[in-house]
Design an enzyme around this catalytic site. Structure first.
Site, PDB file in Angstrom:
ATOM      1  N   HIS A 142       1.079  -1.343   0.061  1.00  0.00           N
ATOM      2  CA  HIS A 142       0.090  -0.378   0.205  1.00  0.00           C
ATOM      3  C   HIS A 142       1.076   1.254  -0.062  1.00  0.00           C
ATOM      4  O   HIS A 142       0.123   1.964  -0.052  1.00  0.00           O
ATOM      5  CB  HIS A 142      -0.871  -0.289   1.197  1.00  0.00           C
ATOM      6  CG  HIS A 142      -1.943  -1.103   1.612  1.00  0.00           C
ATOM      7  ND1 HIS A 142      -2.546  -1.272   0.260  1.00  0.00           N
ATOM      8  CD2 HIS A 142      -2.622  -1.929   2.610  1.00  0.00           C
ATOM      9  CE1 HIS A 142      -3.525  -2.080   0.193  1.00  0.00           C
ATOM     10  NE2 HIS A 142      -3.440  -2.228   1.668  1.00  0.00           N
ATOM     11  N   TYR A 227     -10.217   0.340 -10.616  1.00  0.00           N
ATOM     12  CA  TYR A 227     -11.853  -0.638 -10.413  1.00  0.00           C
ATOM     13  C   TYR A 227     -12.711  -0.421 -10.991  1.00  0.00           C
ATOM     14  O   TYR A 227     -13.340  -1.344 -11.718  1.00  0.00           O
ATOM     15  CB  TYR A 227     -11.952  -0.665  -8.510  1.00  0.00           C
ATOM     16  CG  TYR A 227     -12.704  -1.320  -7.756  1.00  0.00           C
ATOM     17  CD1 TYR A 227     -12.424  -2.056  -7.916  1.00  0.00           C
ATOM     18  CD2 TYR A 227     -14.064  -0.969  -8.114  1.00  0.00           C
ATOM     19  CE1 TYR A 227     -13.319  -3.345  -6.976  1.00  0.00           C
ATOM     20  CE2 TYR A 227     -14.920  -2.036  -7.758  1.00  0.00           C
ATOM     21  CZ  TYR A 227     -14.284  -2.802  -7.080  1.00  0.00           C
ATOM     22  OH  TYR A 227     -15.686  -3.889  -6.349  1.00  0.00           O
ATOM     23  N   ARG A 292     -16.962  -8.000   0.516  1.00  0.00           N
ATOM     24  CA  ARG A 292     -18.460  -7.246   1.045  1.00  0.00           C
ATOM     25  C   ARG A 292     -19.333  -7.405  -0.016  1.00  0.00           C
ATOM     26  O   ARG A 292     -20.218  -8.380  -0.406  1.00  0.00           O
ATOM     27  CB  ARG A 292     -17.988  -6.076   0.981  1.00  0.00           C
ATOM     28  CG  ARG A 292     -19.226  -5.766   2.381  1.00  0.00           C
ATOM     29  CD  ARG A 292     -18.600  -4.000   3.551  1.00  0.00           C
ATOM     30  NE  ARG A 292     -18.771  -2.784   2.030  1.00  0.00           N
ATOM     31  CZ  ARG A 292     -18.989  -2.228   1.005  1.00  0.00           C
ATOM     32  NH1 ARG A 292     -20.840  -2.605   2.029  1.00  0.00           N
ATOM     33  NH2 ARG A 292     -19.816  -1.344   0.780  1.00  0.00           N
ATOM     34  N   LYS A 293     -19.387  -5.989  -1.039  1.00  0.00           N
ATOM     35  CA  LYS A 293     -20.447  -5.563  -2.293  1.00  0.00           C
ATOM     36  C   LYS A 293     -19.942  -6.407  -3.435  1.00  0.00           C
ATOM     37  O   LYS A 293     -20.630  -6.598  -3.910  1.00  0.00           O
ATOM     38  CB  LYS A 293     -20.489  -3.990  -1.596  1.00  0.00           C
ATOM     39  CG  LYS A 293     -21.475  -4.232  -0.982  1.00  0.00           C
ATOM     40  CD  LYS A 293     -22.984  -3.094  -0.782  1.00  0.00           C
ATOM     41  CE  LYS A 293     -23.502  -3.036  -0.750  1.00  0.00           C
ATOM     42  NZ  LYS A 293     -24.823  -2.011  -0.868  1.00  0.00           N
TER      43      LYS A 293
HETATM   44  P1  A3P Z   1     -16.188  -2.873  -1.172  1.00  0.00           P
HETATM   45  O1  A3P Z   1     -16.676  -2.800   0.425  1.00  0.00           O
HETATM   46  O2  A3P Z   1     -16.665  -1.499  -1.607  1.00  0.00           O
HETATM   47  O3  A3P Z   1     -17.461  -3.967  -1.543  1.00  0.00           O
HETATM   48  P2  A3P Z   1      -9.431  -4.499  -0.682  1.00  0.00           P
HETATM   49  O4  A3P Z   1      -9.633  -5.923  -1.213  1.00  0.00           O
HETATM   50  O5  A3P Z   1      -8.327  -3.481  -1.352  1.00  0.00           O
HETATM   51  O6  A3P Z   1      -9.667  -5.007   1.134  1.00  0.00           O
HETATM   52  O7  A3P Z   1      -9.848  -3.968  -1.281  1.00  0.00           O
HETATM   53  C1  A3P Z   1     -11.883  -4.943  -0.737  1.00  0.00           C
HETATM   54  C2  A3P Z   1     -12.438  -4.427  -1.769  1.00  0.00           C
HETATM   55  O8  A3P Z   1     -12.342  -5.107  -3.163  1.00  0.00           O
HETATM   56  C3  A3P Z   1     -14.172  -4.548  -1.450  1.00  0.00           C
HETATM   57  O9  A3P Z   1     -15.478  -3.526  -1.646  1.00  0.00           O
HETATM   58  C4  A3P Z   1     -14.260  -5.603  -1.911  1.00  0.00           C
HETATM   59  O10 A3P Z   1     -16.158  -6.343  -2.555  1.00  0.00           O
HETATM   60  C5  A3P Z   1     -13.545  -5.518  -3.767  1.00  0.00           C
HETATM   61  N1  A3P Z   1     -13.476  -6.668  -3.789  1.00  0.00           N
HETATM   62  C6  A3P Z   1     -12.217  -7.322  -3.509  1.00  0.00           C
HETATM   63  N2  A3P Z   1     -12.789  -8.960  -4.461  1.00  0.00           N
HETATM   64  C7  A3P Z   1     -13.396  -8.691  -5.452  1.00  0.00           C
HETATM   65  C8  A3P Z   1     -13.246  -8.932  -6.825  1.00  0.00           C
HETATM   66  N3  A3P Z   1     -12.936 -10.255  -7.262  1.00  0.00           N
HETATM   67  N4  A3P Z   1     -14.606  -8.338  -8.084  1.00  0.00           N
HETATM   68  C9  A3P Z   1     -14.770  -6.854  -7.691  1.00  0.00           C
HETATM   69  N5  A3P Z   1     -13.997  -6.523  -6.217  1.00  0.00           N
HETATM   70  C10 A3P Z   1     -13.994  -7.224  -5.054  1.00  0.00           C
END
Ligand code: A3P
Length: 327
Positions: A142, A227, A292-293
């Protein structure tokens, strides 16, 4: 370079980190965290990083030894790191692991088990484990561009892939994730920290601009993904990623639907429904926390129009003239 897996076979990278090095060290989720996220972070060279990452960042800057072929995945937290890890791993390892195969590592391992998170690894004194991975290696961070060591940013043998996201959705995602560690967090505190630039890995605009400008200056070395664009057309995103790492899909692979298979394997619905990513009754980070979503614009369910306008205005002002925008 080859390495030996736990079953004694020879491996060519990238290989799942956990198969070679064991579980990633993680901070205990059982430790109580302050409900104000600003108390989780410390300013390191103008960037706001979790306190427990600082020793890792220092160690990376002092001792990380890049290797030809290294690919560093970068994102501000909650911008799709998990997805990017899965996509990059599945794309780069597709020779050894066909993405449609039932035995694909991503079907038994969380993406964070496949691609190590550098700050945590080095903070735990385990940075040397990177040396045991076969090339090409995949790793994630990060860290902002200004903090990454020059041995990575000025190294023609290393590539960087950055994933960014609408900052409003990043904050909503951060709020939900951090609430699992500190249930009394308030969204307005998370929002205010972002506006003043003291959010985790902030200031957001510096994080974005660092990699955006680097990708413009040197597109062969830095790929900048969004994204929301990946959500709109994941297969094209996978092709872009494959070309960037020097492993474009061949006509035969295209014919066989390999890029589609990678996108499908790494989709939110596929990964989230795997047993390994289901909720587990553990006191550590749950693999399900990363899913999550998986949508764009969830911010509309958490922010008032005034809050959205205010943050958009700040970001727009900071990014002015760069060619990057979230309007
Ligand atoms: P939301 O909380 O908006 O749903 P990170 O991986 O950097 O921690 O980011 C997490 C975010 O990416 C979360 O967003 C999660 O749901 C989403 N995420 C994780 N896997 C994903 C995938 N395969 N495709 C799309 N979004 C994904």
């Amino acid at each position: 370079m080859a390495a030996t897996t736990t079953d004694g076979s020879t491996a060519v990278g990238p290989v799942p980190f956990k198969d070679i090095c064991g579980a990633m060290p993680l901070p205990s989720a059982a430790t109580p965290r302050p409900s104000d996220l600003r108390q989780w972070v410390r300013c390191y060279q103008g960037t706001w990083v979790p306190e427990y990452h600082v020793p890792g960042i220092v160690a990376i800057r002092e001792s990380f030894a890049p290797r030809r072929g290294d690919v560093v995945l970068v994102s501000p937290p909650k911008c799709g790191t998990t997805w990017l890890k899965a996509l990059a791993f599945a794309t780069m390892a597709r020779g050894a692991h066909p993405p449609a195969g039932a035995g694909h590592p991503l079907r038994r391992l969380n993406p964070h088990d496949c691609v190590p998170f550098m700050e945590m690894l080095f903070a735990a004194g385990c940075g040397g484990k990177m040396d045991t991975l076969p090339s090409p290696r995949l790793m994630a961070t990060h860290m902002q561009h200004s903090v990454l060591p020059a041995s990575i940013t000025h190294n023609p043998d290393c590539k960087i892939i950055c994933m960014c996201r609408d900052p409003k959705d990043m904050l909503v995602s951060m709020f939900h994730f951090a609430s699992k560690l500190a249930p009394n967090i308030s969204f307005s505190d998370v929002f205010e920290a972002a506006c003043e630039g003291t959010n985790i890995s902030g200031p957001i605009w510096d994080h974005l601009l660092g990699y955006w400008n680097a990708s413009k200056a040197n597109p062969e070395a830095v790929l900048f993904l969004r994204y929301e664009e990946m959500l709109r057309d994941p297969v094209e995103g996978v092709r872009k990623l494959a070309r960037f790492v020097g492993q474009p899909f061949s006509p035969a692979e295209e014919e066989a639907g390999a890029a589609t298979d990678v996108a499908r394997l790494c989709s939110f619905d596929t990964l989230r429904s795997l047993e390994i990513n289901r909720p587990a009754a553990a006191a550590r980070y749950g693999n399900d926390w990363y899913f999550r979503k998986g949508e764009a614009r969830d911010w509309a369910n958490h922010m008032t129009p005034d809050m959205a306008r205010r943050l958009d205005g700040i970001i727009q002002e900071k990014l002015r003239g760069s060619g990057l925008s979230f309007a």
